[in-house]
Design a protein around this motif. Structure first.
Motif, short mmCIF file in Angstrom:
data_model
loop_
_atom_site.label_atom_id
_atom_site.label_comp_id
_atom_site.label_asym_id
_atom_site.label_seq_id
_atom_site.Cartn_x
_atom_site.Cartn_y
_atom_site.Cartn_z
N HIS A 218 0.84 -1.08 0.13
CA HIS A 218 0.06 0.16 0.08
C HIS A 218 0.91 1.16 0.04
O HIS A 218 0.24 2.34 0.22
CB HIS A 218 -0.82 -0.09 1.16
CG HIS A 218 -2.11 -1.20 1.11
ND1 HIS A 218 -1.64 -2.28 1.56
CD2 HIS A 218 -3.30 -1.08 0.91
CE1 HIS A 218 -2.76 -2.95 1.54
NE2 HIS A 218 -3.81 -2.37 0.91
N GLN A 219 2.22 1.22 -0.13
CA GLN A 219 3.07 2.25 -0.21
C GLN A 219 2.77 3.34 -1.24
O GLN A 219 2.33 3.33 -2.15
CB GLN A 219 4.59 1.83 -0.60
CG GLN A 219 5.33 2.98 -0.31
CD GLN A 219 6.89 2.59 -0.61
OE1 GLN A 219 7.09 1.25 -0.96
NE2 GLN A 219 7.77 3.28 -0.36
N GLY A 220 2.66 4.63 -0.63
CA GLY A 220 2.07 5.73 -1.44
C GLY A 220 0.68 6.18 -1.22
O GLY A 220 0.17 7.32 -1.72
N LYS A 221 -0.06 5.19 -0.55
CA LYS A 221 -1.47 5.55 -0.44
C LYS A 221 -1.60 6.44 0.81
O LYS A 221 -0.85 6.35 1.62
CB LYS A 221 -2.26 4.21 -0.20
CG LYS A 221 -2.16 3.22 -1.42
CD LYS A 221 -3.29 2.15 -1.30
CE LYS A 221 -3.15 1.39 -2.76
NZ LYS A 221 -4.04 0.10 -2.46
N THR A 222 -2.72 7.01 0.84
CA THR A 222 -2.99 7.99 2.17
C THR A 222 -3.80 7.27 3.44
O THR A 222 -4.13 7.48 4.43
CB THR A 222 -3.58 9.25 1.62
OG1 THR A 222 -4.86 8.96 1.01
CG2 THR A 222 -2.78 10.02 1.03
N MET A 223 -4.72 6.16 2.62
CA MET A 223 -5.45 5.28 3.82
C MET A 223 -4.92 3.84 3.63
O MET A 223 -4.59 3.34 2.75
CB MET A 223 -6.88 5.60 3.39
CG MET A 223 -7.36 6.89 3.55
SD MET A 223 -7.65 7.17 5.40
CE MET A 223 -9.30 6.22 5.37
N GLN B 238 1.16 6.55 10.97
CA GLN B 238 0.74 5.49 9.89
C GLN B 238 0.91 6.33 8.48
O GLN B 238 1.28 5.57 7.56
CB GLN B 238 -0.85 5.17 10.00
CG GLN B 238 -1.13 4.12 9.04
CD GLN B 238 -2.30 3.84 9.29
OE1 GLN B 238 -3.38 3.91 8.70
NE2 GLN B 238 -2.70 2.87 10.39
N ASN B 239 0.66 7.68 8.31
CA ASN B 239 0.93 8.24 7.09
C ASN B 239 2.48 8.06 6.63
O ASN B 239 2.58 7.92 5.37
CB ASN B 239 0.48 9.68 7.10
CG ASN B 239 -1.08 9.92 7.23
OD1 ASN B 239 -1.73 9.03 6.77
ND2 ASN B 239 -1.39 10.92 7.66
N ARG B 240 3.10 8.21 7.59
CA ARG B 240 4.78 8.21 7.35
C ARG B 240 5.13 6.86 7.09
O ARG B 240 6.01 6.61 5.95
CB ARG B 240 5.62 8.89 8.41
CG ARG B 240 5.68 10.15 8.76
CD ARG B 240 6.62 10.71 9.67
NE ARG B 240 6.46 10.08 10.97
CZ ARG B 240 7.69 9.16 11.65
NH1 ARG B 240 8.79 8.96 11.11
NH2 ARG B 240 7.41 8.88 12.70
N LEU C 9 3.34 4.41 5.59
CA LEU C 9 2.55 4.26 4.27
C LEU C 9 3.51 4.62 3.06
O LEU C 9 3.74 4.38 2.19
CB LEU C 9 1.16 4.77 4.19
CG LEU C 9 0.07 3.87 4.76
CD1 LEU C 9 -1.21 4.78 4.72
CD2 LEU C 9 0.02 2.75 3.80
N TYR C 10 3.90 6.03 3.51
CA TYR C 10 4.85 6.54 2.41
C TYR C 10 6.12 6.05 2.32
O TYR C 10 6.96 5.90 1.38
CB TYR C 10 5.14 8.28 3.16
CG TYR C 10 5.84 9.15 2.15
CD1 TYR C 10 5.44 9.44 0.78
CD2 TYR C 10 7.50 9.32 2.54
CE1 TYR C 10 6.39 10.25 -0.01
CE2 TYR C 10 8.18 10.02 1.73
CZ TYR C 10 7.76 10.53 0.48
OH TYR C 10 8.80 11.07 -0.24
#
Length: 371
Positions: free
Chosen positions: A167-172, A252-254, A256-257
């Motif tokens: 899911h890398q790059g997603k926001t959710m 979590q946002n970091r 995912l990034y």
């Protein structure tokens, strides 16, 4: 405890060799690239089932051989104990008292060793990974449960990272399995962190007076376990869990990034202070070396306290790296109590009586030769 006898078969540059050792001091003498460090490495592998020099077991097997073997006869306070490791390209087999062990964690801890090599002088100023490895290897020797907990944490982190990568790059991220892994991840992380905190408290108790003695009473050593999670040693497991849940949710946002787990014991570090100054940043080379030496001598006492026997000390080409004062302090500490193995190109520059009474082994091209 001490190692009575060692047998190698197709290990590194050794075809076949059998050696009997003194329970006191044993010195491997020889020019560089003759096999001294390989002998020392075999003793470390016999203890830890892995090398301190390479993560690739295939490198331990002699060139063109199908497998390598290390056998050791260990004398412990309750009697004689045979250990055996067979290294092959498919993996390794470990035997305790001739019985094969299904888990390596059941093998590690049968023979306790403390290794002091030139690279250990970089324990203070090296990377955090070096210090985490130091923690994991030393705690694992006295606590097989820790090794199990650490492997469990690493396994869950790998599964969690796999979903983050997908899911890398997603926001959710809305994934039930990810939530399950995160909960398991937190529980496993807490076990690792708690055991590290406990070990650091024990290490501090031993290292502080040792460092004070080596520095002639001028320096006070303090060791700090820097947790990337922000948890504190006095917290309960429940307090740690609540904190980690908030911390991981907020990152979590970091995650995912980046596609990896960013909060956990895999990102922790040790910090050393002498008279409240950070030794890594502000300490002299002498202070850094005294700190490293204090840690190794503290390890000996800590293992002795926890398992009821002195470990075996491996000094791989380290005496030449220490000045006369630190060298004497080290040799005075181990005299008569700890079976010690030393590698050196010559004993001429070492005047200490401990070395003068040692059993000498002359190493030449993967063999022990008469002098």
């Amino acid at each position: 405890m001490y190692i009575e006898r060692l047998e190698l078969k197709d290990f590194r540059n050794y075809d076949s060799i059998e050696m009997n050792f003194s329970s006191k001091i044993n010195v491997f003498i020889g020019e560089n690239a003759q096999g001294k460090t390989n002998l020392m490495e075999s003793l470390y592998v016999l203890s830890m089932a892995k090398s301190h020099r390479t993560s690739n077991d295939k490198e331990l097997i002699r060139w063109e051989a199908d497998y390598g073997k290390i056998k050791g006869d260990i004398q412990k306070k309750y009697g004689h104990l045979p250990l055996e490791l067979i290294l092959s390209k498919k993996g390794k087999k470990a035997k305790v008292n001739h019985l094969e062990q299904t888990r390596l964690s059941d093998y590690i801890g049968q023979l306790n060793v403390v290794m002091f090599a030139p690279e250990d002088l970089y324990l203070v100023k090296g990377s955090p990974q070096v210090r985490r490895r130091f923690l994991d290897m030393e705690i694992g020797q006295i606590s097989p449960i820790y090794l199990h907990d650490l492997l469990h944490f690493q396994k869950i982190m790998k599964q969690r990272n796999h979903i983050l990568k997908q899911h890398q790059g997603k926001t959710m991220l809305n994934d039930v399995m990810f939530d399950v892994y995160t909960e398991q991840y937190i529980d496993a992380a807490i076990k690792v962190i708690q055991k590290r905190f406990h070990f650091m408290q024990l290490l501090q108790q031993w290292a502080e007076p040792i460092h004070f003695g080596i520095s002639r009473g001028l320096e006070k050593l303090r060791i700090s376990y820097n947790s990337s999670t922000g948890v504190q040693p006095e917290w309960t497991a429940n307090e740690m869990k609540n904190h980690l849940e908030r911390k991981i949710a907020g990152s979590q946002n970091r995650e995912l990034y980046r596609g990896v787990s960013l909060i956990g014991p895999h990102r922790d570090d040790l910090q050393f202070f002498v008279n409240d100054y950070d030794v890594q940043t502000y300490g002299s080379q002498g202070q850094q070396r005294t700190t490293a030496l204090s840690l190794k001598l503290a390890e000996i006492e800590l293992i002795k306290q926890e398992v009821g026997e002195s470990p075996v000390l491996l000094l791989d080409d380290v005496l030449s790296e220490l000045d006369d004062y630190r060298q004497s302090h080290l040799l005075n500490t181990i005299q008569g109590d700890v079976q010690t193995f030393v590698t050196t190109t010559s004993v001429e520059g070492i005047a200490h009586e401990t070395i003068q009474q040692a059993e000498l082994f002359h190493v030449e091209q993967g063999a022990i030769v008469d002098q």
